[in-house]
Scaffold this active site. Structure first.
Site, PDB file in Angstrom:
ATOM      1  N   GLY A  94       4.817 -10.518   3.821  1.00 16.14           N
ATOM      2  CA  GLY A  94       5.553 -10.470   5.077  1.00 16.14           C
ATOM      3  C   GLY A  94       4.822 -11.208   6.187  1.00 16.14           C
ATOM      4  O   GLY A  94       3.592 -11.120   6.301  1.00 16.14           O
ATOM      5  N   HIS A 154       9.149  -3.676   3.512  1.00 16.59           N
ATOM      6  CA  HIS A 154       8.804  -3.854   2.093  1.00 16.59           C
ATOM      7  C   HIS A 154      10.066  -4.146   1.276  1.00 16.59           C
ATOM      8  O   HIS A 154      10.056  -4.971   0.370  1.00 16.59           O
ATOM      9  CB  HIS A 154       8.138  -2.592   1.528  1.00 16.59           C
ATOM     10  CG  HIS A 154       6.885  -2.169   2.229  1.00 16.59           C
ATOM     11  ND1 HIS A 154       6.814  -1.038   2.994  1.00 16.59           N
ATOM     12  CD2 HIS A 154       5.644  -2.723   2.266  1.00 16.59           C
ATOM     13  CE1 HIS A 154       5.590  -0.888   3.475  1.00 16.59           C
ATOM     14  NE2 HIS A 154       4.852  -1.911   3.052  1.00 16.59           N
ATOM     15  N   MET A 214       0.838  -1.206   0.000  1.00 13.31           N
ATOM     16  CA  MET A 214       0.000   0.000   0.000  1.00 13.31           C
ATOM     17  C   MET A 214       0.869   1.251   0.000  1.00 13.31           C
ATOM     18  O   MET A 214       0.380   2.348   0.315  1.00 13.31           O
ATOM     19  CB  MET A 214      -0.938  -0.004   1.201  1.00 13.31           C
ATOM     20  CG  MET A 214      -1.908  -1.176   1.156  1.00 13.31           C
ATOM     21  SD  MET A 214      -3.373  -0.922   2.163  1.00 13.31           S
ATOM     22  CE  MET A 214      -2.656  -0.753   3.774  1.00 13.31           C
ATOM     23  N   LYS A 263       4.843 -10.255   9.011  1.00 17.10           N
ATOM     24  CA  LYS A 263       4.271  -9.172   9.839  1.00 17.10           C
ATOM     25  C   LYS A 263       2.746  -9.279   9.858  1.00 17.10           C
ATOM     26  O   LYS A 263       2.103  -9.086  10.870  1.00 17.10           O
ATOM     27  CB  LYS A 263       4.726  -7.829   9.265  1.00 17.10           C
ATOM     28  CG  LYS A 263       3.959  -6.619   9.716  1.00 17.10           C
ATOM     29  CD  LYS A 263       4.445  -6.189  11.062  1.00 17.10           C
ATOM     30  CE  LYS A 263       3.581  -5.145  11.733  1.00 17.10           C
ATOM     31  NZ  LYS A 263       2.729  -4.335  10.929  1.00 17.10           N
ATOM     32  N   LEU A 312       6.690   2.944   1.652  1.00 16.87           N
ATOM     33  CA  LEU A 312       7.599   1.794   1.733  1.00 16.87           C
ATOM     34  C   LEU A 312       8.695   2.014   2.767  1.00 16.87           C
ATOM     35  O   LEU A 312       9.217   3.110   2.925  1.00 16.87           O
ATOM     36  CB  LEU A 312       8.228   1.532   0.356  1.00 16.87           C
ATOM     37  CG  LEU A 312       7.241   1.242  -0.778  1.00 16.87           C
ATOM     38  CD1 LEU A 312       7.989   0.931  -2.071  1.00 16.87           C
ATOM     39  CD2 LEU A 312       6.300   0.090  -0.421  1.00 16.87           C
ATOM     40  N   SER A 340       6.405  -0.733  10.335  1.00 27.04           N
ATOM     41  CA  SER A 340       5.056  -0.590   9.789  1.00 27.04           C
ATOM     42  C   SER A 340       4.908   0.832   9.269  1.00 27.04           C
ATOM     43  O   SER A 340       5.446   1.774   9.869  1.00 27.04           O
ATOM     44  CB  SER A 340       4.023  -0.837  10.892  1.00 27.04           C
ATOM     45  OG  SER A 340       2.767  -0.331  10.500  1.00 27.04           O
TER      46      SER A 340
HETATM   47  P1  AMP Z   1       1.393  -3.073   3.446  1.00 28.24           P
HETATM   48  O1  AMP Z   1       1.979  -2.012   2.579  1.00 28.24           O
HETATM   49  O2  AMP Z   1       1.372  -2.708   4.905  1.00 28.24           O
HETATM   50  O3  AMP Z   1       0.115  -3.630   2.929  1.00 28.24           O
HETATM   51  O4  AMP Z   1       2.427  -4.289   3.397  1.00 28.24           O
HETATM   52  C1  AMP Z   1       2.819  -4.854   2.175  1.00 28.24           C
HETATM   53  C2  AMP Z   1       3.594  -6.118   2.441  1.00 28.24           C
HETATM   54  O5  AMP Z   1       4.761  -5.806   3.215  1.00 28.24           O
HETATM   55  C3  AMP Z   1       2.808  -7.147   3.250  1.00 28.24           C
HETATM   56  O6  AMP Z   1       3.054  -8.444   2.731  1.00 28.24           O
HETATM   57  C4  AMP Z   1       3.367  -6.984   4.631  1.00 28.24           C
HETATM   58  O7  AMP Z   1       3.264  -8.142   5.437  1.00 28.24           O
HETATM   59  C5  AMP Z   1       4.815  -6.665   4.331  1.00 28.24           C
HETATM   60  N1  AMP Z   1       5.433  -6.001   5.479  1.00 28.24           N
HETATM   61  C6  AMP Z   1       4.997  -4.881   6.119  1.00 28.24           C
HETATM   62  N2  AMP Z   1       5.775  -4.617   7.180  1.00 28.24           N
HETATM   63  C7  AMP Z   1       6.725  -5.581   7.222  1.00 28.24           C
HETATM   64  C8  AMP Z   1       7.816  -5.880   8.105  1.00 28.24           C
HETATM   65  N3  AMP Z   1       8.092  -5.112   9.147  1.00 28.24           N
HETATM   66  N4  AMP Z   1       8.589  -6.963   7.823  1.00 28.24           N
HETATM   67  C9  AMP Z   1       8.304  -7.757   6.758  1.00 28.24           C
HETATM   68  N5  AMP Z   1       7.291  -7.532   5.891  1.00 28.24           N
HETATM   69  C10 AMP Z   1       6.508  -6.474   6.125  1.00 28.24           C
END
Ligand code: AMP
Length: 282
Positions: A147, A37, A30, A149, A33, A185
């Protein structure tokens, strides 16, 4: 770096990669980054020939009361990070392109999406599964990187891919943390300095429970009580010990389990987890 805005253009790019015999690695995000990410993008760059990251702030996974409006939007910085980690294309569709007037189709993944985050955010996983299915149909990846996460999200996507016969390998990558343990995050940007310190209760409590499991503790009640105590100063949403595959709550640690927490720190809802596998007997 190619920035692609529509599904037909995205598919044309991907068909061309496939025609050339290149494998396609895909990282859905989303935006906003960070290093978490970046770890997914680097993993894709290591394994796959053609690399795509999507940046789409998906309205379908936010409830009306949630933080869609204030979610950080940092496209130029994201583009630089994507470039530096070896992405070749950014798929950044528009909201109206993804959900035009009259949009009517949603993907519901039963069971695995019902507890934990699914209980406190009832339409969240339907929004996630729907957007990921749509992104997969545009990007046509061989592998997609997620992730740990968002461990429950990963389990939901794995189940969707299996149930809908999608020929895509789901790769789950470990959680990237700040040096003090806080799971990275995009939402950490909301935290004041004081709240950021309070937020450390999540990872600190999980690590303490992990040490208990490593020392042989198998009782869910004991572990959950210890984590709750460690998070006593923040507003707990849930603390759960679940099976690593179907996310059903378990009474005892066996096989692979996920110890998952969610809590509100100030105005910010944070999640974190650890995965633990009972070692095979020698
Ligand atoms: P998001 O942009 O929050 O939707 O996350 C996109 C992808 O990045 C998802 O697969 C998340 O699980 C991964 N992600 C977000 N934060 C982390 C983190 N701290 N470590 C590993 N992967 C992450």
């Amino acid at each position: 770096m190619k920035v692609i805005r529509t599904a037909p253009e995205m598919r044309a790019w991907s068909f061309e990669q496939r025609r050339q015999g290149r494998s396609i690695g895909f990282v859905p995000t989303m935006g906003a980054l960070h290093e978490g990410h970046a770890s997914l993008m680097r993993a894709a760059a290591e394994r796959d020939d053609a690399r795509v990251v999507s940046i789409f702030l998906n309205p379908a996974q936010f409830a009306p009361t949630e933080d869609l409006d204030r979610y950080p939007r940092t496209f130029d910085a994201d583009k630089a990070i994507a470039e530096a980690t070896g992405m070749e294309a950014i798929y950044a569709p528009t909201g109206s392109g993804m959900y035009p007037e009259g949009y009517a189709t949603y993907v519901n993944v039963d069971h695995v999406s019902e507890g934990l985050c699914g209980a406190s955010r009832p339409t969240f996983f339907r929004g996630v599964a729907t957007v990921v299915a749509k992104l997969f149909n545009a990007v046509l990846p061989h592998r997609a990187y997620f992730g740990q996460k968002d461990a429950q999200q990963c389990a939901v996507i794995k189940r969707m891919v299996r149930d809908l016969d999608m020929d895509i390998e789901i790769v789950e990558m470990p959680i990237v943390r700040d040096p003090d343990g806080l799971a990275m995050s995009s939402r950490n940007a909301y935290l004041s300095a004081a709240d950021r310190t309070r937020a450390l209760a999540l990872s600190r409590s999980l690590f303490a429970a992990q040490a208990m499991m490593e020392a042989g503790e198998r009782d869910a009640g004991v572990l959950l009580a210890a984590v709750r105590e460690g998070m006593a100063d923040i507003d707990i949403d849930y603390v759960e010990l679940v099976d690593g595959d179907d996310f059903d709550p378990v009474d005892r640690v066996a096989g692979t389990v996920v110890l998952a927490v969610a809590a509100r720190v100030g105005e910010t809802r944070l999640i974190d987890n650890i995965k633990y596998t009972v070692p095979a007997k020698a």
